[in-house]
Design an enzyme around this catalytic site. Structure first.
Site, PDB file in Angstrom:
ATOM      1  N   LYS A 183      16.043 -40.693  60.210  1.00 44.10           N
ATOM      2  CA  LYS A 183      16.046 -39.502  61.058  1.00 44.10           C
ATOM      3  C   LYS A 183      17.084 -39.705  62.166  1.00 44.10           C
ATOM      4  CE  LYS A 183      12.866 -36.909  64.094  1.00 44.10           C
ATOM      5  NZ  LYS A 183      11.467 -36.871  64.620  1.00 44.10           N
TER       6      LYS A 183
ATOM      7  N   SER B 240       9.121 -32.559  64.242  1.00 40.94           N
ATOM      8  CA  SER B 240      10.564 -32.629  64.338  1.00 40.94           C
ATOM      9  C   SER B 240      11.224 -33.463  63.235  1.00 40.94           C
ATOM     10  CB  SER B 240      10.954 -33.236  65.697  1.00 40.94           C
ATOM     11  OG  SER B 240      10.520 -34.584  65.801  1.00 40.94           O
TER      12      SER B 240
ATOM     13  N   SER C 273       5.130 -34.798  65.021  1.00 44.20           N
ATOM     14  CA  SER C 273       6.425 -34.753  64.345  1.00 44.20           C
ATOM     15  C   SER C 273       6.471 -35.467  63.009  1.00 44.20           C
ATOM     16  CB  SER C 273       7.514 -35.321  65.265  1.00 44.20           C
ATOM     17  OG  SER C 273       7.774 -34.436  66.320  1.00 44.20           O
TER      18      SER C 273
END
Length: 426
Positions: free
Chosen positions: A67, A145, A169
C-alpha cells in the site's frame, strides 16, 4: 492460489519466483486498467529480485503489493494519496522496518497500491490517482483506505497485499471485496524507524512533528526524519516552516537532505533555486539518476528554460523509456508548444496505457488530439479527464476550447467561467 500454496510451489521446486512474478505482472497488465488498484509499477525491480538470491523466508518468491502508505522501500515512490507529493515526485528516503520484514519473509513487491489522501477516509478515490474500482462490480467501491490492496487481491493479481488500519482501513475493504483482512493488535507491528509517519498519515500533524523532533543528530534516521518533519509542516499548510527545516538539514551537505529541499522548493514553485540545488547534485554523479534529471527538467521548464528542460527530460527518458510521468510531462510540453506532435501523441498514449485512470494524463492526450485537429476525440477525452480531476482549471480551459471548436458554445463559455471560479485572477 493463496500465498502459502505459492510459497510451497517455490519450496518444492514446482515453480520458480520468476514464474510467479511474471504471472502476477501479466494479470496486473490485463485487469488494472479497469480497477485502478496499482498506481506504481515495480515490475522491473521485482523481476531482478526474482532472478536473484532471495531471503529464505516463509513466503520466498511470492508476489506481493505494498500500500502506498505506511510502508516503503528506499528510492520508491511514496505519495500517500497526496497530489502535492505526486507532483513533487517524492520518493522514500529510507526503508521502513515493515518493508524490510516483508523482504526478509521472501516476498517480492511488484507494485504499490492506491489509497486516499493520508488514508483518512473509507473509500479509495484520491485526486492524485483517481478512484479504485471493486473487481466484483466496477460500479462500486472496494472501500478504504486499503482499497487498492484489497482490489489487487480480489482481482487475483497477488495472493496477499500490505494494508493498515486505524479506523477500519483493513476491515472495510476486506468486507467489500470478500476477503480475509488481518488487523493486528495495535503496536504489534513496528512503526519504525519513524513513528511520525503513522501520525502524519492519520492527519495528526502535531503528534507527527513531535515524533520526528525526537530523532536527534547522529541517529541514522536523522536526515530522513527532518525530511518528513518538513513535509508534515508542508501538509499542514505551513510552507515557510517546512522550507526552513529543509534548509537547516541541507546545510549538513547530505545528498538526500539537499534533494528534499529541492523537492519542497519545487512544490512551492521556487523553481530557480530548486534547479540550482539539483544542478549541484547532478554534477556530483558520473551517471546522473533519471529522477534528478526529470526534477531539474521540470524546474527549467517552469522558469522558461525550455532547451535545457528538453535536454534533461530526453536524457532521463534514455534511462527510463517507459516511465509514465516522464513520458506525459515531455509529451504534454511538446504538445503545448506545438512541437513533435505525432511523437508526443505516441508518448502520452503510452503513459495513459500505464495509468488509464489518471486525469492529468488523459487531459494531455485530449489536448494532443485538439492540437492535431481531431476536436471530437479531444472533447471525449477531456470530458473523461474532467470526471477524474474535477477542479483542475487547466482541464476546464482545454475542454472549453474543444467545445468551442465543435460548436458547443454555451458549454465552452461555462467551462471558461469555471476556470475563473477555480483560479480567479489576482
Amino acid at each position: 492460489m493463496d500465498a502459502t500454496a505459492q510459497a510451497e510451489l517455490v519450496s518444492s521446486g514446482e515453480a520458480s519466483p520468476t514464474e510467479l512474478v511474471e504471472a502476477a505482472v501479466g494479470r496486473a497488465e490485463r485487469v488494472n486498467a479497469e480497477i485502478n488498484a496499482v498506481i506504481h509499477d515495480l515490475s522491473a525491480p521485482a523481476r531482478e529480485a526474482a532472478a536473484g538470491d532471495l531471503p529464505d523466508g516463509p513466503f520466498k518468491g511470492v508476489p506481493f503489493m505494498l500500500k502506498d502508505l505506511g510502508a516503503a522501500n528506499a528510492g520508491e515512490p511514496l505519495h500517500m494519496g497526496m497530489k502535492v507529493l505526486k507532483e513533487a515526485n517524492f520518493h522514500a528516503p529510507i526503508d521502513t522496518t515493515l518493508a524490510q520484514r516483508f523482504r526478509a519473509a521472501g516476498l517480492i513487491t511488484i507494485g504499490k497500491t492506491n489509497t486516499p489522501e493520508l488514508g483518512i477516509v473509507a473509500t479509495t478515490e484520491p485526486k492524485a490517482y483517481g478512484a479504485t474500482r471493486n473487481p466484483w462490480d466496477v460500479t462500486r467501491s472496494p472501500g478504504g483506505s486499503s482499497g487498492g490492496s484489497a482490489a489487487a487481491v480480489a482481482a487475483g493479481i497477488v495472493p496477499m497485499a500490505h494494508a493498515n488500519d486505524g479506523g477500519g482501513s483493513i476491515r472495510i475493504p476486506a468486507s467489500n471485496c470478500g476477503l480475509v483482512g488481518l488487523k493486528p493488535t495495535r503496536q504489534r507491528i513496528s512503526e519504525g524507524p519513524l513513528v511520525g509517519d503513522v501520525m502524519s498519515g492519520a492527519g495528526e500533524f502535531e503528534q507527527a512533528r513531535a515524533a520526528y523532533d525526537k530523532i536527534k543528530p547522529g541517529s541514522p534516521e536523522y536526515v530522513s526524519a527532518r525530511a518528513k518533519l518538513a513535509w508534515a509542516y508542508q501538509s499542514a499548510g505551513d510552507t515557510e516552516t517546512a522550507i526552513k527545516i529543509a534548509r537547516e538539514a541541507a546545510q549538513s551537505g547530505d545528498t538526500d537532505a539537499q534533494l528534499n529541499l529541492a523537492d519542497l522548493l519545487r512544490a512551492d514553485e521556487q523553481f530557480a533555486e530548486s534547479a540550482e540545488i539539483l544542478t549541484r547534485l547532478i554534477a556530483e554523479q558520473a551517471d546522473p539518476d533519471w529522477r534528478l534529471l526529470y526534477a531539474r527538467g521540470v524546474a527549467y521548464e517552469r522558469t522558461g528554460r525550455w532547451a535545457d528542460a528538453e535536454r534533461d527530460m530526453q536524457a532521463a527518458l534514455k534511462q527510463r523509456p517507459d516511465e509514465p510521468e516522464l513520458l506525459n510531462y515531455l509529451g504534454y510540453s511538446w504538445i503545448d508548444r506545438g512541437e513533435n506532435l505525432k511523437e508526443a501523441l505516441a508518448m502520452v498514449e503510452k503513459a495513459v496505457a500505464s495509468n488509464p485512470r489518471n486525469g492529468a494524463m488523459i487531459d494531455s492526450l485530449g489536448w494532443a488530439h485538439y492540437r492535431l485537429g481531431d476536436y471530437a476525440k479531444a472533447v471525449a477525452l477531456l470530458e473523461e479527464a474532467i470526471e477524474l480531476e474535477a477542479g483542475d482549471p487547466e482541464i476546464n480551459n482545454h475542454l472549453g476550447d474543444a467545445y468551442w471548436r465543435v460548436g458547443r458554445r454555451d458549454e465552452a463559455q461555462f467551462q471558461w467561467r469555471r476556470v475563473l471560479t477555480l483560479d480567479p485572477p489576482e
